[in-house]
Design a protein around this motif. Structure first.
Motif, PDB file in Angstrom:
ATOM      1  N   GLN A   1      63.677  67.856  56.228  1.00 57.95           N
ATOM      2  CA  GLN A   1      63.887  67.969  57.672  1.00 57.95           C
ATOM      3  C   GLN A   1      63.088  66.921  58.435  1.00 57.95           C
ATOM      4  O   GLN A   1      63.583  66.345  59.416  1.00 57.95           O
TER       5      GLN A   1
ATOM      6  N   ARG B   1      60.575  75.274  49.478  1.00 59.83           N
ATOM      7  CA  ARG B   1      60.239  75.313  50.905  1.00 59.83           C
ATOM      8  C   ARG B   1      59.619  73.984  51.349  1.00 59.83           C
ATOM      9  O   ARG B   1      59.974  73.446  52.402  1.00 59.83           O
TER      10      ARG B   1
ATOM     11  N   ARG C   1      62.310  71.325  51.451  1.00 61.09           N
ATOM     12  CA  ARG C   1      63.159  71.473  52.639  1.00 61.09           C
ATOM     13  C   ARG C   1      62.452  70.921  53.872  1.00 61.09           C
ATOM     14  O   ARG C   1      63.047  70.229  54.697  1.00 61.09           O
TER      15      ARG C   1
END
Length: 108
Positions: free
Chosen positions: A40, A33, A36
């Motif tokens: 981003q 998580r 990610r």
């Protein structure tokens, strides 16, 4: 590595397995998580940098002209200049006739 037998035996015995589950969660959920989220953020920064570079590039590179556009613009400009020359020649002839001059001026 995950010790499924330990987790199963602890669970069946009614003993807490929270520490092991937290460790598994950290390994298999929180890490990806965070990776990610970092990806981003990096992608957003990269996109902003690319857009800024496009803006800078467009300010340095003139608009692309195609041969057809250039020829079309030249034809319109030639027609306009021809009409302007014709108007000026008529104005000069009218001036010469109005003032009774026998010939046009030399040495233009």
């Amino acid at each position: 590595m995950i010790d499924f037998e330990w987790i199963t035996s602890q669970s069946l015995a009614g003993l807490p397995i929270d520490g092991k589950l937290a460790q598994l969660r950290k390994t298999h959920e929180i890490g990806p998580r965070n990776a990610r989220r970092e990806f981003q953020e990096l992608r957003a920064e990269t996109l902003a940098a690319v857009n800024a570079l496009k803006t800078i590039r467009e300010s340095f590179i003139p608009e692309t002209f195609y041969v057809d556009d250039l020829l079309g613009a030249a034809a319109v400009e030639l027609k306009e200049r021809s009409a302007e020359f014709h108007r000026k020649a008529q104005a000069e002839e009218a001036f010469r006739l109005r003032h009774g001059l026998p010939r046009a001026a030399k040495g233009r």
